[in-house]
Design a protein around this motif. Structure first.
Motif, mmCIF file in Angstrom:
data_model
loop_
_atom_site.group_PDB
_atom_site.id
_atom_site.type_symbol
_atom_site.label_atom_id
_atom_site.label_comp_id
_atom_site.label_asym_id
_atom_site.label_seq_id
_atom_site.Cartn_x
_atom_site.Cartn_y
_atom_site.Cartn_z
ATOM 1 N N GLU A 4 3.591 -26.777 -36.138
ATOM 2 C CA GLU A 4 3.656 -26.019 -37.409
ATOM 3 C C GLU A 4 3.731 -26.982 -38.590
ATOM 4 O O GLU A 4 4.283 -28.082 -38.484
ATOM 5 N N LEU A 5 3.215 -26.500 -39.722
ATOM 6 C CA LEU A 5 3.157 -27.342 -40.926
ATOM 7 C C LEU A 5 4.541 -27.470 -41.558
ATOM 8 O O LEU A 5 5.162 -26.469 -41.929
ATOM 9 N N ILE A 6 5.026 -28.731 -41.700
ATOM 10 C CA ILE A 6 6.326 -28.939 -42.371
ATOM 11 C C ILE A 6 6.184 -29.754 -43.653
ATOM 12 O O ILE A 6 7.045 -29.699 -44.527
ATOM 13 N N HIS A 7 5.152 -30.584 -43.721
ATOM 14 C CA HIS A 7 4.806 -31.279 -44.966
ATOM 15 C C HIS A 7 3.299 -31.091 -45.156
ATOM 16 O O HIS A 7 2.574 -30.914 -44.172
ATOM 17 N N LEU A 8 2.805 -31.169 -46.390
ATOM 18 C CA LEU A 8 1.357 -31.210 -46.603
ATOM 19 C C LEU A 8 1.028 -32.551 -47.239
ATOM 20 O O LEU A 8 1.322 -32.764 -48.420
ATOM 21 N N LEU A 9 0.449 -33.447 -46.436
ATOM 22 C CA LEU A 9 0.181 -34.808 -46.903
ATOM 23 C C LEU A 9 -1.314 -35.081 -47.032
ATOM 24 O O LEU A 9 -1.728 -35.904 -47.853
ATOM 25 N N SER A 10 -2.123 -34.422 -46.220
ATOM 26 C CA SER A 10 -3.564 -34.661 -46.214
ATOM 27 C C SER A 10 -4.232 -33.492 -45.502
ATOM 28 O O SER A 10 -3.601 -32.847 -44.652
ATOM 29 N N THR A 11 -5.512 -33.248 -45.812
ATOM 30 C CA THR A 11 -6.243 -32.272 -44.994
ATOM 31 C C THR A 11 -6.744 -32.924 -43.706
ATOM 32 O O THR A 11 -7.122 -32.224 -42.771
ATOM 33 N N GLU A 12 -6.734 -34.251 -43.666
ATOM 34 C CA GLU A 12 -7.170 -34.961 -42.453
ATOM 35 C C GLU A 12 -6.180 -34.673 -41.318
ATOM 36 O O GLU A 12 -4.970 -34.803 -41.502
ATOM 37 N N GLY A 13 -6.690 -34.272 -40.194
ATOM 38 C CA GLY A 13 -5.823 -34.042 -39.042
ATOM 39 C C GLY A 13 -5.178 -32.670 -39.017
ATOM 40 O O GLY A 13 -4.437 -32.360 -38.092
ATOM 41 N N LEU A 14 -5.455 -31.840 -40.016
ATOM 42 C CA LEU A 14 -4.909 -30.477 -39.968
ATOM 43 C C LEU A 14 -5.829 -29.596 -39.135
ATOM 44 O O LEU A 14 -7.035 -29.537 -39.382
ATOM 45 N N PRO A 15 -5.288 -28.911 -38.140
ATOM 46 C CA PRO A 15 -6.141 -28.059 -37.307
ATOM 47 C C PRO A 15 -6.769 -26.921 -38.112
ATOM 48 O O PRO A 15 -6.217 -26.477 -39.127
ATOM 49 N N ARG A 16 -7.899 -26.435 -37.600
ATOM 50 C CA ARG A 16 -8.629 -25.354 -38.273
ATOM 51 C C ARG A 16 -7.750 -24.124 -38.461
ATOM 52 O O ARG A 16 -7.795 -23.470 -39.506
ATOM 53 N N ASP A 17 -6.922 -23.794 -37.447
ATOM 54 C CA ASP A 17 -6.136 -22.561 -37.580
ATOM 55 C C ASP A 17 -5.096 -22.681 -38.697
ATOM 56 O O ASP A 17 -4.795 -21.687 -39.371
ATOM 57 N N ILE A 18 -4.583 -23.879 -38.942
ATOM 58 C CA ILE A 18 -3.630 -24.038 -40.054
ATOM 59 C C ILE A 18 -4.368 -23.911 -41.394
ATOM 60 O O ILE A 18 -3.888 -23.262 -42.323
ATOM 61 N N LEU A 19 -5.546 -24.532 -41.477
ATOM 62 C CA LEU A 19 -6.321 -24.402 -42.726
ATOM 63 C C LEU A 19 -6.609 -22.926 -43.014
ATOM 64 O O LEU A 19 -6.423 -22.446 -44.148
ATOM 65 N N LEU A 20 -7.044 -22.202 -41.987
ATOM 66 C CA LEU A 20 -7.380 -20.782 -42.191
ATOM 67 C C LEU A 20 -6.123 -19.962 -42.512
ATOM 68 O O LEU A 20 -6.181 -19.038 -43.333
ATOM 69 N N HIS A 21 -4.988 -20.306 -41.892
ATOM 70 C CA HIS A 21 -3.741 -19.600 -42.189
ATOM 71 C C HIS A 21 -3.360 -19.779 -43.669
ATOM 72 O O HIS A 21 -2.939 -18.815 -44.339
ATOM 73 N N ILE A 22 -3.540 -20.988 -44.188
ATOM 74 C CA ILE A 22 -3.233 -21.230 -45.616
ATOM 75 C C ILE A 22 -4.176 -20.391 -46.489
ATOM 76 O O ILE A 22 -3.744 -19.726 -47.440
ATOM 77 N N LEU A 23 -5.472 -20.395 -46.159
ATOM 78 C CA LEU A 23 -6.434 -19.644 -46.982
ATOM 79 C C LEU A 23 -6.151 -18.136 -46.911
ATOM 80 O O LEU A 23 -6.200 -17.436 -47.937
ATOM 81 N N ASP A 24 -5.819 -17.642 -45.719
ATOM 82 C CA ASP A 24 -5.533 -16.203 -45.577
ATOM 83 C C ASP A 24 -4.249 -15.826 -46.326
ATOM 84 O O ASP A 24 -4.176 -14.764 -46.964
ATOM 85 N N THR A 25 -3.243 -16.708 -46.250
ATOM 86 C CA THR A 25 -1.986 -16.430 -46.966
ATOM 87 C C THR A 25 -2.228 -16.458 -48.479
ATOM 88 O O THR A 25 -1.702 -15.615 -49.220
ATOM 89 N N ALA A 26 -3.036 -17.405 -48.915
ATOM 90 C CA ALA A 26 -3.357 -17.480 -50.349
ATOM 91 C C ALA A 26 -4.039 -16.202 -50.818
ATOM 92 O O ALA A 26 -3.781 -15.715 -51.933
ATOM 93 N N GLN A 27 -4.878 -15.643 -49.956
ATOM 94 C CA GLN A 27 -5.588 -14.406 -50.321
ATOM 95 C C GLN A 27 -4.582 -13.290 -50.620
ATOM 96 O O GLN A 27 -4.772 -12.510 -51.551
ATOM 97 N N GLN A 28 -3.503 -13.243 -49.850
ATOM 98 C CA GLN A 28 -2.463 -12.228 -50.123
ATOM 99 C C GLN A 28 -1.769 -12.506 -51.457
ATOM 100 O O GLN A 28 -1.421 -11.596 -52.196
ATOM 101 N N PHE A 29 -1.571 -13.790 -51.771
ATOM 102 C CA PHE A 29 -0.894 -14.117 -53.022
ATOM 103 C C PHE A 29 -1.777 -13.885 -54.253
ATOM 104 O O PHE A 29 -1.265 -13.717 -55.353
ATOM 105 N N VAL A 30 -3.086 -13.887 -54.080
ATOM 106 C CA VAL A 30 -3.969 -13.585 -55.217
ATOM 107 C C VAL A 30 -3.624 -12.210 -55.770
ATOM 108 O O VAL A 30 -3.586 -11.997 -56.991
ATOM 109 N N SER A 31 -3.309 -11.280 -54.890
ATOM 110 C CA SER A 31 -2.989 -9.925 -55.377
ATOM 111 C C SER A 31 -1.644 -9.921 -56.099
ATOM 112 O O SER A 31 -1.457 -9.167 -57.060
ATOM 113 N N VAL A 32 -0.709 -10.775 -55.688
ATOM 114 C CA VAL A 32 0.570 -10.886 -56.416
ATOM 115 C C VAL A 32 0.289 -11.346 -57.854
ATOM 116 O O VAL A 32 0.879 -10.857 -58.823
#
Ligand code: CP
Length: 319
Positions: free
Chosen positions: A13-41
């Motif tokens: 699980e993500l505990i720091h965000l230091l680089s996009t290098e080495g981040l698995p695809r599912d974590i990248l997609l989880h961030i983008l999907d979570t951001a989509q929910q915050f756009v409505s906020v």
């Protein structure tokens, strides 16, 4: 902390965000999907959620910033955190206090998240190695190395306008050599399955060995942006250039500046992005920055939701 990837805990699980290098695809997609929910906020009249209530976010910007610093502050405020912006120029850094002493003292003030921009590549990694297990570090840009939240907001923007990465051609144009944004974009795009990533610019600013990252290196603008879906123009970073890498900004513009005529080499519905700040008339003409294909300002707006998502996710995970 995971020994092989300091951004992840032993559960992956993500505990720091230091680089996009080495981040698995599912974590990248989880961030983008979570951001989509915050756009409505961010579209609501009351733009607040209680996710980080009681948490303290410290913004430490050792290099100048307009977009990143402000959108992190807005994002943390909308998550109901307490936000502290250290004024580096007036801080004891000016008296010679070390980076780690500064972090130790701010940690003694009960910091939960450090957002760090620094001219030295690796500074956020160093901090992440020294903070207590419950404290999280986000890289807001370190030297030429990485700018992961810019990379993520770029991915959000591309997905918003163009959909699935697996059908896209993306050209990154200009001063790739000095660009932490380019590196963060390249790692994110390749992990997300973009089949055609091109880096475009003069040989002095786009070294051929970048091909090792799985991208196509082009030294002709026409070839580089031909039929692509997304054109990301980069700022010419004069402050990071040592030696004569370029004859002049004007000559750069003559060969690689994005003009309305040259943009026609891309697909007719291509979007134009730029991380900012823009050198108008150098890497991109004003009529393109302000034109119908530009999504430069939506990038900034999406940055709030993306930074909310990153802070919300890491704060929910333990080392
Ligand atoms: N894109 C970006 O990092 O801009 P700032 O330097 O203004 O934060």
């Amino acid at each position: 902390m995971n020994r092989r990837n300091p951004q992840l805990n032993r559960h992956g699980e993500l505990i720091h965000l230091l680089s996009t290098e080495g981040l698995p695809r599912d974590i990248l997609l989880h961030i983008l999907d979570t951001a989509q929910q915050f756009v409505s906020v961010n579209d609501r009249e009351v733009k607040k959620v209680p996710l980080l209530r009681g948490k303290s976010v410290f913004n430490l910007f050792f290099e100048n910033s307009t977009r990143t610093r402000t959108t992190f502050e807005i994002a943390a405020t909308r998550l109901s955190a307490d936000v502290f912006n250290l004024d580096i120029a007036r801080s004891s850094t000016a008296k010679g206090e070390t980076l780690l002493d500064t972090i130790a003292n701010l940690s003694a003030m009960a910091a939960d998240i450090f957002v760090v921009r620094h001219s030295e590549s690796g500074a956020p990694y160093l901090i992440a190695q020294h903070v207590a297990p419950h404290v999280h570090v986000i890289n807001a840009g370190d030297g030429r190395h990485a700018h992961p939240t810019q990379g993520l907001l770029d991915m959000y923007t591309i997905r918003h306008y163009k959909g699935d990465f697996r059908n896209l051609s993306v050209a990154i144009v200009g001063d790739v050599l000095h660009s932490r944004v380019a590196r963060s974009d390249i790692h994110a795009l390749t992990t997300l399955g973009c089949p055609d990533v091109r880096v475009v610019g003069p040989r002095t600013l786009v070294p051929s060995d970048l091909a090792q990252l799985g991208v196509r290196v082009c030294h002709s603008l026409q070839e580089g942006i031909r039929d692509c879906d997304v054109v990301i123009a980069l700022r010419l970073q004069n402050e990071r250039m040592s030696g004569a890498l370029l004859p002049s900004s004007q000559e750069f513009h003559q060969s690689f500046g994005l003009t309305p005529q040259r943009l026609r080499w891309a697909k007719p519905d291509a979007i134009v992005m730029h991380p900012g700040p823009v050198n108008r008339g150098v890497e991109i003409d004003s009529s393109v920055v302000d034109g119908a294909q530009s999504v430069v300002l939506p990038q900034v707006t999406f940055g709030i939701a993306v930074r909310m998502a990153v802070m919300g996710i890491i704060a929910g995970n333990e080392a």
